[in-house]
Motif scaffolding. Sequence first.
Motif, PDB file in Angstrom:
ATOM      1  N   PRO A 315       0.885  -1.270   0.272  1.00  0.00           N
ATOM      2  CA  PRO A 315      -0.357  -0.045  -0.023  1.00  0.00           C
ATOM      3  C   PRO A 315       1.266   0.941   0.193  1.00  0.00           C
ATOM      4  O   PRO A 315       2.194   1.271   0.706  1.00  0.00           O
ATOM      5  CB  PRO A 315      -0.975  -0.326   1.073  1.00  0.00           C
ATOM      6  N   LEU A 316       0.072   2.388  -0.660  1.00  0.00           N
ATOM      7  CA  LEU A 316       1.296   3.405  -0.463  1.00  0.00           C
ATOM      8  C   LEU A 316       0.488   4.256   0.863  1.00  0.00           C
ATOM      9  O   LEU A 316      -0.126   4.502   1.531  1.00  0.00           O
ATOM     10  CB  LEU A 316       0.331   4.853  -1.519  1.00  0.00           C
ATOM     11  N   SER A 317       1.433   4.672   1.129  1.00  0.00           N
ATOM     12  CA  SER A 317       1.682   5.521   2.830  1.00  0.00           C
ATOM     13  C   SER A 317       0.318   7.122   2.544  1.00  0.00           C
ATOM     14  O   SER A 317      -0.047   7.505   0.880  1.00  0.00           O
ATOM     15  CB  SER A 317       2.798   7.374   2.433  1.00  0.00           C
ATOM     16  N   PRO A 318      -0.362   6.901   3.762  1.00  0.00           N
ATOM     17  CA  PRO A 318      -1.408   7.475   3.956  1.00  0.00           C
ATOM     18  C   PRO A 318      -1.018   9.308   3.354  1.00  0.00           C
ATOM     19  O   PRO A 318      -1.986  10.131   3.335  1.00  0.00           O
ATOM     20  CB  PRO A 318      -2.361   7.741   5.069  1.00  0.00           C
ATOM     21  N   ASP A 319       0.570   9.564   3.453  1.00  0.00           N
ATOM     22  CA  ASP A 319       0.688  11.230   3.633  1.00  0.00           C
ATOM     23  C   ASP A 319       0.868  11.287   2.191  1.00  0.00           C
ATOM     24  O   ASP A 319       1.655  12.159   1.537  1.00  0.00           O
ATOM     25  CB  ASP A 319       2.349  10.509   4.472  1.00  0.00           C
ATOM     26  N   GLN A 320       0.388  10.405   1.112  1.00  0.00           N
ATOM     27  CA  GLN A 320       1.180  10.754  -0.182  1.00  0.00           C
ATOM     28  C   GLN A 320       0.043  11.622  -0.928  1.00  0.00           C
ATOM     29  O   GLN A 320      -1.205  11.084  -0.373  1.00  0.00           O
ATOM     30  CB  GLN A 320       0.719   9.587  -0.949  1.00  0.00           C
ATOM     31  N   PHE A 321       1.079  12.347  -1.045  1.00  0.00           N
ATOM     32  CA  PHE A 321      -0.417  14.024  -1.192  1.00  0.00           C
ATOM     33  C   PHE A 321      -0.915  14.103  -2.691  1.00  0.00           C
ATOM     34  O   PHE A 321       0.111  13.716  -3.168  1.00  0.00           O
ATOM     35  CB  PHE A 321       0.756  15.261  -0.694  1.00  0.00           C
ATOM     36  N   GLY A 322      -1.977  14.082  -2.812  1.00  0.00           N
ATOM     37  CA  GLY A 322      -2.550  14.632  -4.196  1.00  0.00           C
ATOM     38  C   GLY A 322      -3.908  13.613  -4.553  1.00  0.00           C
ATOM     39  O   GLY A 322      -4.794  13.898  -3.896  1.00  0.00           O
TER      40      GLY A 322
END
Length: 465
Positions: A315-322
């Motif tokens: 999974p991607l980090s929940p901090d991935q902005f966009g």
Amino acid sequence: MASNDVEVKLISQCFIKPKSRVEESEKPRYLVAGDLRWLAIRYIQTGFVYKKPITNDFDINSFVEKLKQSLSHALVYYYPLAGRFTTVTYADEHACSIHVDCNKGPGALFIHASCVHASVLDIVGHTSYTHPIIGSFFNLGEAEVIGYDGHTRALLTLQVTELKDAVFIGFTMNHSIADGTSFMQFVSSLSEIFCSENDGKMNVSISHLPIFEPFIPEGCNLLQKLPYLEPNKIISRLVDDPRVKDKIFHFSSSSILNLKKKANLEWSEGLGKISSFQALVALVWISIIRAQKLPAQAMATCVVPVDSRARFNPPLSPDQFGNLVVPLFVKSNVSNLVENGLGRAAMLIHQGVAGYDHNVAAETMKAMMNNPFVIGGIDKKYMDNDKINMLNFAWASKFDIYGVDFGLGKPVAVPSGKIDKKDGMVVVKAAYDGGGSIDLEVSLCAESMIALESDQEFMEFASSF
């Protein structure tokens, strides 16, 4: 209250830039397909209402100045929010790309306003419909601004409005740069900075650092191009329907639990346990279909947002902005939905959500990046397909919206502004009383709203303010 009693008065406004120079801000932040989709959609608008302290030592001007300082520190981490969009054209390809120039423009917009004759109960109390003045607590009521306007308008606006007994902090953020997860990440970071004073000094560190490098699946390019030379000419703007009314319905934690039990009892074919989320969506879908009196032979579409961050493996980090949220379309014949009841509808939602795994998420992302488009653009993607029979959910219940503190304790309400609300739009939020309780902000034409309020099955679980 008379209408002149709730006039919102501008006290001051200014632009805020990052407190210190950010080396990464020299690089352009490209909008990829997930961001470009939202160029014709209005900004995200969410507000937090706080009661003023009982003591008389609260000074709104000192509060505003501290919030400005906190914002300038937060923009060091969230530097793209202080920039503006820039379009680059490729004449030989009849195409263009859009990126954030993080140093273009004067910064984020900060507004200080007052509406001192209005109280908490006037604005978010037990009234039949959402008070129209709430829209003026966001960007002074300029709700018609859409993503593309980020070329000349602030990507972020923060408005502090003083009420008689409360403070309303309204956030307005360009949807082409952030989805709900990223929006709440920023708000939570700003809250953290505001409350971080130690020995009279502001601690400017934050718990979660945003990741601004766009997620690009293997085989896709960072530079995403729209097939237009002048994207402003393909953008269509939503025209508000005066018939649409907004109303909040409350679902207690016990009501949600009973709804989940009912859905699982009605559907027992071994396809997996139906969740509270799936049961709630199913109830709302069926109830609104009945309220809208759709023809039995018509196809109805339920659009449920899915956050791709958690769907990828790893999974991607929940901090991935966009913008990593994608719409999941669940369709059914109206007669099948109404006749087969809650369990059948919940099963359809369950199958759709369960089927959105890593492979589907990856293929969906690749397809978007290989063919970028604008929702509501002239190519008629997404919103114009069966839009009359389409129910759209905006799901925000997973966010700790009542944990956002600006030194005034827990907010007493978290209303939305005048976003792209249209007939059949439902915003789902965690409710004030917690424990899994839910508030629904439902937008329907007045006739359908009256029918929904009279729907026996729906009101068995819901209570209205």
